[in-house]
Write an enzyme that holds these catalytic residues in place. Structure first.
Site, PDB file in Angstrom:
ATOM      1  N   ASN A  61       1.601  11.437   5.917  1.00 33.77           N
ATOM      2  CA  ASN A  61       0.648  10.536   6.325  1.00 33.77           C
ATOM      3  C   ASN A  61       0.906  10.214   7.919  1.00 33.77           C
ATOM      4  O   ASN A  61       0.763   9.441   8.575  1.00 33.77           O
ATOM      5  CB  ASN A  61       0.721   9.029   5.606  1.00 33.77           C
ATOM      6  N   GLY A 113      -5.226   5.263  -0.744  1.00 29.58           N
ATOM      7  CA  GLY A 113      -6.668   5.591  -0.315  1.00 29.58           C
ATOM      8  C   GLY A 113      -7.745   4.698  -1.209  1.00 29.58           C
ATOM      9  O   GLY A 113      -7.392   3.389  -1.380  1.00 29.58           O
ATOM     10  N   TYR A 150       0.779  -1.253   0.036  1.00 27.33           N
ATOM     11  CA  TYR A 150       0.110  -0.029   0.065  1.00 27.33           C
ATOM     12  C   TYR A 150       0.805   1.311   0.092  1.00 27.33           C
ATOM     13  O   TYR A 150       1.896   1.435   0.764  1.00 27.33           O
ATOM     14  CB  TYR A 150      -1.058   0.024   1.076  1.00 27.33           C
ATOM     15  N   ARG A 180     -14.219  32.660  45.218  1.00 30.67           N
ATOM     16  CA  ARG A 180     -14.640  31.645  46.262  1.00 30.67           C
ATOM     17  C   ARG A 180     -14.193  30.252  45.644  1.00 30.67           C
ATOM     18  O   ARG A 180     -13.635  29.298  46.265  1.00 30.67           O
ATOM     19  CB  ARG A 180     -15.696  31.547  46.987  1.00 30.67           C
ATOM     20  N   HIS A 223      -1.766  17.040  -3.086  1.00 26.96           N
ATOM     21  CA  HIS A 223      -2.356  17.451  -1.809  1.00 26.96           C
ATOM     22  C   HIS A 223      -1.801  19.037  -1.498  1.00 26.96           C
ATOM     23  O   HIS A 223      -2.320  19.258  -0.576  1.00 26.96           O
ATOM     24  CB  HIS A 223      -1.919  16.726  -0.593  1.00 26.96           C
TER      25      HIS A 223
END
Length: 538
Positions: free
Chosen positions: A206, A71, A64, A309, A94
């Site tokens: 990635n 993808g 891969y 407080r 990208h």
């Protein structure tokens, strides 16, 4: 490799296992940055996984992102001869980020964290690639990274592509204060464009290093804010003539959240010796009921309002959440978070989803909510300080009083505008607490059908912290103005140094004037840690 709040290291050896958010902040923010090298054992691990990758490619297997598309395109296998070009195209397609450019600190942190994650040694990359990231960091050659475009899985693909583009000598970087073509900046540093081989482009982009950069810096900023919130509460309890008893150790030991205990201890120490705030005994005896009376209206409440407080219970939540989030962020910046991974021990390639930014998203969604609550706390304290109905005798809006026959009488409004600005900043911080991690979107042909939105959550946390710092700065300015009106000599010994430090940078407000520069000056003191250190706060 552990570090305390103010540790300073002169050198850091990356091994993918023990980098801390504190060290990230040191590297990216200090004028003289620590030297960063790679541990020899990490080099060996990288060489081993790189060799395994080459052997598997030689077998002709569909790996891969190495010999397949990305993808939803992973069914398309290519020959080994095309693997390098595939990586270049991955980077180029990208490059579609939008929005403002990331700050230099975030870009430096991204380079450092990505180098550390790859140095863990299971990504199949050459040590030379990590060395190139560190060379960019050393020479301060900063890729220009648009902030928007990541869904937080498959990691930070779009932002990290701008890092990868700079590595290969493409695109634009910021170098010596100028925007230059990456190839020119590299040449000026004696570097050639880096030639990616199989998997190396994917290993660069990635992963979760961009969101983790925001997160690591947010952790350190949140620590500073927690300390400043305690300082604000201690100053507020003084200028409002408050009750020191609310911070007694006994009370908080009965609900012993560690952060709450720390904040209460801080405030109690800061109030010690104050000539303004009152001890519990003084509260009970300062206005005795007349003998024989059946009813008496006290001139001062025996309990302060919640924003004073209950302050340890608000800031304590931030402290405890930071401790929890820091553990998650530390794991993330020391993880192998790309895909696929190379298991040298079993001579196998493993495909998974470590690029999913779920822990960063959840941690930053929680952090921004706790930070916004502290901003709201400080805004409520400020509202008491400027309002003559609640501030126990201070002038309205902290405007210096003038005699009725003085021309200046009635002309000045002091901190009225500053309180409005703080309210606006607080509202914006609260609005941004909507959890980004809940807005997963199915994308990329439904391959990325569940994503983290961790990057948006981390960017939101950064923005909420900036807003909270600005609220704190305005409140500190108002508190110092109130201390001037009460008499600075009455402040406790532990808070007087903070007052003096602020007054070294910002004068008191005698008449109405612009105060935007005052805010910027005090924000700088907060971010630098100088204010915290002046009071020796935890």
């Amino acid at each position: 490799m552990t570090s305390t709040f103010d540790d300073v290291r002169n050198s850091i050896f990356l091994n993918g296992h023990d980098l801390t958010p504190r060290e990230v902040a040191d590297v990216v923010r200090r004028p003289v940055r620590p030297r960063v090298d790679v541990d020899p054992e990490a080099l060996e691990r990288m060489e081993s996984s790189h060799g395994l990758k080459l052997r598997l490619i030689d077998l002709g297997l569909p790996l891969y992102g190495v010999t397949t598309g990305f993808g939803d395109s992973s069914t398309r296998q290519i020959s080994a001869a095309k693997t390098a070009e595939l990586q270049r195209n991955l980077v180029r397609y990208h490059l579609n980020g939008t929005g403002p450019d990331s700050s230099p600190e975030v870009v430096r942190a991204t380079l450092l964290i990505r180098a550390n994650c790859l140095a863990r040694g299971h990504s199949g990359v050459r040590p030379a690639l990590v060395a190139r990231l560190l060379a960019l960091l050393e020479h301060d050659v900063l890729p220009i990274i648009p902030e928007r475009g990541s869904v937080g899985a498959s990691g930070d693909l779009v932002p990290l592509c701008y890092v990868a583009s700079a590595v290969i000598g493409e695109g634009t970087v910021r170098y010596l204060g100028r925007d230059l073509a990456a190839v020119e900046a590299l040449a000026a540093c004696g570097l050639e464009p880096f030639v990616l081989e199989a998997k190396e482009g994917l290993a660069l982009i990635n992963g979760t290093s961009f969101m983790s950069a925001f997160a690591a810096l947010a952790i350190e900023a949140a620590k500073e804010l927690a300390a400043i919130a305690d300082l604000c509460t201690a100053l507020g309890a003084q200028v409002l003539l408050g009750n020191q008893g609310h911070y007694h150790r006994f009370i908080h030991e009965q609900k012993p959240h560690p952060g709450q205990l720390t904040s209460a201890d801080n405030i109690r120490v800061l109030l010690d010796g104050s000539g303004l705030s009152r001890s519990y005994g003084e509260v009970l005896t300062s206005d005795p009921m007349p003998s024989g009376a059946g009813f008496h209206h006290l001139d001062h409440a025996v309990q302060d309002r919640y924003s004073l407080r209950c302050a340890p219970a608000v800031t304590g939540v931030l402290r405890d959440l930071v401790e929890w989030a820091e553990k998650w962020v530390t794991v993330e910046i020391n993880s192998t978070n790309d895909n696929p991974l190379f298991d040298s021990a079993d001579s196998a390639v493993r495909s998974g989803g470590n690029f999913y930014g779920g822990h960063i998203g959840q941690a930053m969604d929680g952090l921004k909510l706790a930070v916004a609550n502290v901003a709201d706390l400080l805004d409520r304290q400020l509202a008491l300080v400027v309002d003559e109905k609640f501030n126990n005798g201070l002038p309205a809006n902290l405007a210096r009083p003038f005699a009725a026959d003085d021309w200046q009488a009635g002309l000045h409004h002091g901190f009225k505008g500053m309180q409005i600005a703080a309210s606006s900043l607080t509202a914006e911080a609260l609005k941004l607490t909507n959890p980004a991690s809940a807005f997963s979107r199915s994308t990329e042909a439904h391959n990325q059908d569940k994503v983290s939105m961790g990057t948006i959550a981390a960017r939101d946390a950064r923005t909420v912290l900036e807003l909270a710092e600005q609220v704190a700065a305005i409140h500190l300015l108002a508190l110092c103005q109130a201390a001037d009106l009460r008499g600075p000599e009455l402040l406790s010994p532990a808070t007087r140094p903070a007052f003096d430090l602020i007054r070294d940078h910002v004068p008191t407000v005698e008449v109405d004037r612009r105060m935007d520069a005052d805010i910027h000056a005090v924000v700088a003191l907060i971010r630098s840690g100088e204010l915290r250190k002046s009071c020796k706060l935890l």
